[in-house]
Design a protein around this motif. Sequence first.
Motif, PDB file in Angstrom:
ATOM      1  N   LEU A 164       0.809  -1.222   0.000  1.00 36.09           N
ATOM      2  CA  LEU A 164       0.000   0.000   0.000  1.00 36.09           C
ATOM      3  C   LEU A 164       0.841   1.270   0.000  1.00 36.09           C
ATOM      4  O   LEU A 164       0.565   2.215  -0.750  1.00 36.09           O
ATOM      5  N   VAL A 165       1.867   1.310   0.847  1.00 39.47           N
ATOM      6  CA  VAL A 165       2.602   2.552   1.093  1.00 39.47           C
ATOM      7  C   VAL A 165       3.876   2.633   0.252  1.00 39.47           C
ATOM      8  O   VAL A 165       4.054   3.579  -0.522  1.00 39.47           O
ATOM      9  N   THR A 166       4.759   1.645   0.396  1.00 40.37           N
ATOM     10  CA  THR A 166       6.046   1.716  -0.299  1.00 40.37           C
ATOM     11  C   THR A 166       5.867   1.569  -1.802  1.00 40.37           C
ATOM     12  O   THR A 166       6.378   2.373  -2.586  1.00 40.37           O
ATOM     13  N   LYS A 167       5.150   0.526  -2.223  1.00 43.48           N
ATOM     14  CA  LYS A 167       4.955   0.284  -3.646  1.00 43.48           C
ATOM     15  C   LYS A 167       3.764   1.065  -4.194  1.00 43.48           C
ATOM     16  O   LYS A 167       3.834   1.676  -5.255  1.00 43.48           O
ATOM     17  N   GLY A 168       2.645   1.031  -3.502  1.00 40.50           N
ATOM     18  CA  GLY A 168       1.426   1.667  -4.001  1.00 40.50           C
ATOM     19  C   GLY A 168       1.405   3.172  -3.877  1.00 40.50           C
ATOM     20  O   GLY A 168       0.638   3.841  -4.573  1.00 40.50           O
ATOM     21  N   GLN A 169       2.242   3.730  -2.975  1.00 39.23           N
ATOM     22  CA  GLN A 169       2.345   5.191  -2.813  1.00 39.23           C
ATOM     23  C   GLN A 169       0.971   5.843  -2.623  1.00 39.23           C
ATOM     24  O   GLN A 169       0.668   6.878  -3.212  1.00 39.23           O
ATOM     25  N   VAL A 205      -4.140 -10.022   4.784  1.00 40.71           N
ATOM     26  CA  VAL A 205      -3.471  -8.841   4.240  1.00 40.71           C
ATOM     27  C   VAL A 205      -4.502  -7.782   3.852  1.00 40.71           C
ATOM     28  O   VAL A 205      -4.325  -6.591   4.134  1.00 40.71           O
ATOM     29  N   SER A 206      -5.586  -8.204   3.211  1.00 39.46           N
ATOM     30  CA  SER A 206      -6.610  -7.247   2.774  1.00 39.46           C
ATOM     31  C   SER A 206      -7.230  -6.498   3.945  1.00 39.46           C
ATOM     32  O   SER A 206      -7.496  -5.294   3.854  1.00 39.46           O
ATOM     33  N   THR A 207      -7.455  -7.188   5.060  1.00 39.54           N
ATOM     34  CA  THR A 207      -8.046  -6.505   6.207  1.00 39.54           C
ATOM     35  C   THR A 207      -7.104  -5.438   6.757  1.00 39.54           C
ATOM     36  O   THR A 207      -7.540  -4.369   7.185  1.00 39.54           O
ATOM     37  N   PHE A 208      -5.807  -5.721   6.736  1.00 42.17           N
ATOM     38  CA  PHE A 208      -4.840  -4.692   7.148  1.00 42.17           C
ATOM     39  C   PHE A 208      -4.860  -3.522   6.174  1.00 42.17           C
ATOM     40  O   PHE A 208      -4.839  -2.355   6.589  1.00 42.17           O
ATOM     41  N   ILE A 209      -4.866  -3.811   4.877  1.00 41.50           N
ATOM     42  CA  ILE A 209      -4.842  -2.741   3.876  1.00 41.50           C
ATOM     43  C   ILE A 209      -6.064  -1.837   4.014  1.00 41.50           C
ATOM     44  O   ILE A 209      -5.958  -0.611   3.907  1.00 41.50           O
ATOM     45  N   ILE A 210      -7.232  -2.434   4.257  1.00 42.49           N
ATOM     46  CA  ILE A 210      -8.441  -1.622   4.450  1.00 42.49           C
ATOM     47  C   ILE A 210      -8.230  -0.627   5.598  1.00 42.49           C
ATOM     48  O   ILE A 210      -8.484   0.580   5.453  1.00 42.49           O
ATOM     49  N   SER A 211      -7.761  -1.119   6.730  1.00 48.30           N
ATOM     50  CA  SER A 211      -7.549  -0.249   7.897  1.00 48.30           C
ATOM     51  C   SER A 211      -6.495   0.809   7.620  1.00 48.30           C
ATOM     52  O   SER A 211      -6.695   1.998   7.914  1.00 48.30           O
ATOM     53  N   PHE A 212      -5.351   0.398   7.070  1.00 49.76           N
ATOM     54  CA  PHE A 212      -4.274   1.349   6.803  1.00 49.76           C
ATOM     55  C   PHE A 212      -4.738   2.440   5.836  1.00 49.76           C
ATOM     56  O   PHE A 212      -4.480   3.624   6.043  1.00 49.76           O
ATOM     57  N   ALA A 213      -5.407   2.029   4.749  1.00 45.33           N
ATOM     58  CA  ALA A 213      -5.830   2.980   3.726  1.00 45.33           C
ATOM     59  C   ALA A 213      -6.834   3.995   4.278  1.00 45.33           C
ATOM     60  O   ALA A 213      -6.750   5.199   3.983  1.00 45.33           O
ATOM     61  N   LYS A 214      -7.786   3.524   5.080  1.00 45.92           N
ATOM     62  CA  LYS A 214      -8.758   4.440   5.679  1.00 45.92           C
ATOM     63  C   LYS A 214      -8.067   5.419   6.618  1.00 45.92           C
ATOM     64  O   LYS A 214      -8.403   6.609   6.635  1.00 45.92           O
ATOM     65  N   ASN A 215      -7.114   4.933   7.389  1.00 48.21           N
ATOM     66  CA  ASN A 215      -6.370   5.820   8.288  1.00 48.21           C
ATOM     67  C   ASN A 215      -5.625   6.905   7.516  1.00 48.21           C
ATOM     68  O   ASN A 215      -5.419   8.014   8.019  1.00 48.21           O
ATOM     69  N   MET A 216      -5.201   6.587   6.295  1.00 45.18           N
ATOM     70  CA  MET A 216      -4.443   7.531   5.472  1.00 45.18           C
ATOM     71  C   MET A 216      -5.331   8.414   4.611  1.00 45.18           C
ATOM     72  O   MET A 216      -4.841   9.191   3.795  1.00 45.18           O
ATOM     73  N   GLY A 217      -6.652   8.290   4.768  1.00 46.62           N
ATOM     74  CA  GLY A 217      -7.568   9.178   4.076  1.00 46.62           C
ATOM     75  C   GLY A 217      -7.947   8.746   2.682  1.00 46.62           C
ATOM     76  O   GLY A 217      -8.412   9.570   1.877  1.00 46.62           O
ATOM     77  N   ALA A 218      -7.792   7.471   2.360  1.00 46.62           N
ATOM     78  CA  ALA A 218      -8.156   6.972   1.040  1.00 46.62           C
ATOM     79  C   ALA A 218      -9.581   6.433   1.037  1.00 46.62           C
ATOM     80  O   ALA A 218     -10.137   6.086   2.084  1.00 46.62           O
TER      81      ALA A 218
END
Length: 326
Positions: A146-151, A167-180
């Motif tokens: 999400l962060v390093t590669k997906g920017q 992995v997907s459940t983590f990405i959902i949480s991380f992305a929402k926290n980052m305002g996506a």
Amino acid sequence: MKGFVHEDEKLLIREMSVPVPKGTEVVVSLKTAGLNRRDLYIPNRRKGKKEPLILGSDGAGIVEQVGDEVDHFQPGDEVIINPALRWEANSDAPPQGFDILGMPDHGTFAEKIAIDAAQLEDKPQHLSWEEAGVLALSGLTGYRALVTKGQIKKGETIFITGAGSGVSTFIISFAKNMGAKVIVTSRSEKKLQQAKALGADITLSNDVNWTEALADETVDLVIDSVGRATFQRSLEVLRKGGRMVVFGATTEDMIHLNLREFFYGQYQLLGSTMGSREELRAMLNHIVQYNVHPIVDSTFSLSNIQKAFDHLEENKQFGKIAINLT
């Protein structure tokens, strides 16, 4: 001590030697471990091997002994294990010598493990033992994708296939926290509902036409781990010039790609796997800052670990499966 091993084409629980720390090593008394899809594939990759190998990549526990060259940890410390071996600083790809814990080295499905102190991180205090034990591999994989590669950037839209994977459940949480804005897919209506509860903005069944359903959306980043079954469909929802990160292939590895459409669309295709210690620490800082709790689908005892394997193979889980080792 008891360990769950692959030995001579069989999976079984057996007595193993109690590890003793050498030099820079630490012995951790494991409380919990996390089951990963990788663990399902290792027996097939070890065909013909007769010696026992303790499976498992994720784990958390309490430091029991330290080698005479260890000064950062001491008995009683609560730690999680970094399963990405010999990858310290962030880099475009893993360095030579990189391995994942659990093959060829003994893994975490045992009562104790001896491991280099460099592979340990302090357990985040807000996590339960089950949450800490399932965190590292999937959380690190998702963070790098999400962060390093997906920017990913605030205000962008991300499209994730396979809503129920750890992995997907983590990405959902991380992305929402980052305002996506987050869009997820699944063939399971129950998993789509769970993803919605976790924070997904739009949920799509695999049975609908994704391109039509998202005609009014602009997808900046696709993260796909399914492989051939979803690759082309995922690419079709991505905006021209958008980014696609692939970190797995749970269906067939080989895909069909129309190169002319791809280069005219100016798409960016990126591979990703696991991550460095530097990224793991960034991920840990994120989960502490945003009070993220890994989604634990279910917990099995070591004596019932084969049932955990069956549960994962049937793809019934939403989030992670924990193994209780105490």
